[in-house]
Design a protein around this motif. Structure first.
Motif, PDB file in Angstrom:
ATOM      1  N   UNK A  36      28.726  11.102  50.034  1.00  0.00           N
ATOM      2  CA  UNK A  36      30.213  12.520  50.883  1.00  0.00           C
ATOM      3  C   UNK A  36      29.693  13.736  51.103  1.00  0.00           C
ATOM      4  N   UNK A  37      29.601  13.670  50.107  1.00  0.00           N
ATOM      5  CA  UNK A  37      28.695  15.666  49.710  1.00  0.00           C
ATOM      6  C   UNK A  37      27.469  15.660  50.945  1.00  0.00           C
ATOM      7  N   UNK A  38      26.484  15.001  50.366  1.00  0.00           N
ATOM      8  CA  UNK A  38      25.776  15.548  51.367  1.00  0.00           C
ATOM      9  C   UNK A  38      25.955  15.553  52.672  1.00  0.00           C
ATOM     10  N   UNK A  39      26.282  14.074  53.505  1.00  0.00           N
ATOM     11  CA  UNK A  39      26.698  13.916  54.406  1.00  0.00           C
ATOM     12  C   UNK A  39      27.727  15.312  55.537  1.00  0.00           C
ATOM     13  N   UNK A  40      28.457  15.800  54.453  1.00  0.00           N
ATOM     14  CA  UNK A  40      29.333  17.092  54.442  1.00  0.00           C
ATOM     15  C   UNK A  40      28.095  18.518  55.026  1.00  0.00           C
ATOM     16  N   UNK A  41      27.202  18.307  54.125  1.00  0.00           N
ATOM     17  CA  UNK A  41      26.747  19.672  54.004  1.00  0.00           C
ATOM     18  C   UNK A  41      25.975  19.653  55.628  1.00  0.00           C
ATOM     19  N   UNK A  42      25.341  18.298  55.541  1.00  0.00           N
ATOM     20  CA  UNK A  42      24.148  18.866  56.603  1.00  0.00           C
ATOM     21  C   UNK A  42      24.867  17.235  58.062  1.00  0.00           C
ATOM     22  N   UNK A  43      25.568  17.381  57.593  1.00  0.00           N
ATOM     23  CA  UNK A  43      26.651  16.676  59.537  1.00  0.00           C
ATOM     24  C   UNK A  43      26.165  17.523  60.528  1.00  0.00           C
ATOM     25  N   UNK A  44      25.754  18.183  60.523  1.00  0.00           N
ATOM     26  CA  UNK A  44      25.618  19.277  61.721  1.00  0.00           C
ATOM     27  C   UNK A  44      23.588  18.527  62.106  1.00  0.00           C
ATOM     28  N   UNK A  45      22.823  18.377  61.200  1.00  0.00           N
ATOM     29  CA  UNK A  45      21.269  18.114  61.832  1.00  0.00           C
ATOM     30  C   UNK A  45      21.616  16.746  62.058  1.00  0.00           C
ATOM     31  N   UNK A  46      22.546  15.774  61.290  1.00  0.00           N
ATOM     32  CA  UNK A  46      22.899  14.649  61.620  1.00  0.00           C
ATOM     33  C   UNK A  46      22.793  14.099  62.738  1.00  0.00           C
ATOM     34  N   UNK A  47      24.409  14.925  63.028  1.00  0.00           N
ATOM     35  CA  UNK A  47      24.918  14.931  65.115  1.00  0.00           C
ATOM     36  C   UNK A  47      24.057  15.313  66.057  1.00  0.00           C
ATOM     37  N   UNK A  48      22.876  15.770  65.351  1.00  0.00           N
ATOM     38  CA  UNK A  48      21.842  16.384  66.372  1.00  0.00           C
ATOM     39  C   UNK A  48      20.457  15.594  65.849  1.00  0.00           C
ATOM     40  N   UNK A  49      20.668  14.075  65.641  1.00  0.00           N
ATOM     41  CA  UNK A  49      20.302  13.109  65.249  1.00  0.00           C
ATOM     42  C   UNK A  49      18.797  13.189  64.163  1.00  0.00           C
ATOM     43  N   UNK A  50      19.041  14.439  64.063  1.00  0.00           N
ATOM     44  CA  UNK A  50      18.098  14.685  62.703  1.00  0.00           C
ATOM     45  C   UNK A  50      18.353  14.704  61.025  1.00  0.00           C
ATOM     46  N   UNK A  51      17.146  12.975  60.964  1.00  0.00           N
ATOM     47  CA  UNK A  51      17.218  12.369  59.405  1.00  0.00           C
ATOM     48  C   UNK A  51      17.420  13.130  58.510  1.00  0.00           C
ATOM     49  N   UNK A  52      18.377  13.483  57.670  1.00  0.00           N
ATOM     50  CA  UNK A  52      18.585  14.187  55.958  1.00  0.00           C
ATOM     51  C   UNK A  52      17.306  13.329  55.085  1.00  0.00           C
ATOM     52  N   UNK A  53      17.733  12.138  55.128  1.00  0.00           N
ATOM     53  CA  UNK A  53      16.901  11.306  54.330  1.00  0.00           C
ATOM     54  C   UNK A  53      17.520  11.316  52.874  1.00  0.00           C
ATOM     55  N   UNK A  54      18.498  11.942  52.761  1.00  0.00           N
ATOM     56  CA  UNK A  54      19.074  11.428  51.888  1.00  0.00           C
ATOM     57  C   UNK A  54      20.183  10.770  51.611  1.00  0.00           C
ATOM     58  N   UNK A  55      21.195  11.181  50.584  1.00  0.00           N
ATOM     59  CA  UNK A  55      22.010   9.676  50.737  1.00  0.00           C
ATOM     60  C   UNK A  55      23.678   9.906  51.062  1.00  0.00           C
ATOM     61  N   UNK A  56      23.293  11.142  52.060  1.00  0.00           N
ATOM     62  CA  UNK A  56      24.716  11.017  53.535  1.00  0.00           C
ATOM     63  C   UNK A  56      23.668  10.840  54.491  1.00  0.00           C
ATOM     64  N   UNK A  57      22.506   9.630  54.570  1.00  0.00           N
ATOM     65  CA  UNK A  57      21.724   9.030  55.374  1.00  0.00           C
ATOM     66  C   UNK A  57      21.676   7.561  55.235  1.00  0.00           C
ATOM     67  N   UNK A  58      22.956   7.016  54.669  1.00  0.00           N
ATOM     68  CA  UNK A  58      22.622   5.698  54.300  1.00  0.00           C
ATOM     69  C   UNK A  58      23.248   5.146  55.391  1.00  0.00           C
TER      70      UNK A  58
END
Length: 261
Positions: free
Chosen positions: A107-129
């Motif tokens: 949840x912490x990593x998802x929130x931190x990288x939310x903008x990248x995920x919305x743009x379809x950029x995979x962060x690869x961390x636990x926010x991208x399960x």
């Protein structure tokens, strides 16, 4: 020949050194994991994850060896702070807590990288399960909780056995002997053997439960890592080490503060 209480002290002090060595090793692993999380070189991640898991396995192997000599000391470890002791489950961390750790970090990593995920950029961390991973994690969590409950029930049975017929009978006989000896704890040789035998059986039961609990802890950790990608596993191991090390430090500070009062 060393008496049992002295043996317990020696074993406790010896394992305290093992525990302190484990903390040093975990700090070293944490530094390497943090460096690896920034590099994201998958070829380097898997050997590191295996090495960290090997260190966990070595720790639990040593713990099992010492537990055979002093299971009571392992269930109430003097090297743990009061804060840690309050949250122990059968001499260690509750396996289902690993899932709460995973979801919290996710949840912490998802929130931190939310903008990248919305743009379809995979962060690869636990926010991208992925959904597939979440399904496997949920299934593993349910299985782990069932095993936890079974072990808690087994522990309850061992604890309740402290008031079984044999223990009640021998405690009464010894109490009668004490009354005859005006309160002195003097036991007949036959009764002393009964006490040792009865308590020995209880300790065997406790050892069995402790070993199964430690096995569940180690299996849960390993199975979670197998579900995650290498980079996700690195982030999970970082969160696990950070939580363990910081809780231990905060607990020690709290104990020291109470001791000075």
């Amino acid at each position: 020949m060393m008496d049992p209480s002295s043996q317990r002290v020696e074993n406790g002090e010896s394992f305290h050194k093992v525990f302190e060595s484990w903390l040093i090793k975990q700090n070293q692993d944490l530094d390497q994991l943090v460096d690896a999380s920034k590099d994201n070189n998958n070829r380097m991640l898997s050997p590191l994850i295996q090495r960290v898991m090997k260190h966990y396995e070595e720790y639990y192997r040593e713990k099992s060896r010492y537990a055979k000599a002093d299971v009571l000391g392992m269930l109430h470890p003097s090297w743990r702070s009061n804060l840690e002791d309050a949250f122990l489950w059968i001499g260690g961390w509750r396996p289902s807590m690993a899932f709460h750790l995973l979801y919290s970090k996710s949840g912490i990593q998802l929130e931190a990288n939310l903008h990248e995920l919305i743009r379809g950029i995979s962060t690869g961390d636990l926010g991208n399960i992925s959904d597939n991973q979440l399904g496997k994690i949920d299934e593993l969590q349910s299985k782990t909780i069932r095993e936890e409950r079974k072990l808690s029930e087994n522990l309850a049975k061992v604890q309740e056995s402290l008031a079984d017929t044999s223990m009640v009978e021998v405690s009464h006989v010894v109490s009668e002997l004490m009354r005859e000896q005006k309160g002195q704890l003097v036991e007949a040789e036959e009764e002393e053997e009964k006490i040792k035998s009865n308590i020995g059986k209880k300790e065997e039961g406790l050892l069995n439960v402790l070993q199964k609990a430690d096995d569940l802890r180690l299996r849960t950790l390993g199975e979670i890592l197998r579900i995650l990608t290498p980079i996700q596993a690195v982030h999970f191991l970082i969160a696990a080490a950070e939580l363990h090390l910081r809780i231990h430090e905060w607990g020690k500070k709290k104990d020291d503060a109470h001791a000075r009062q």
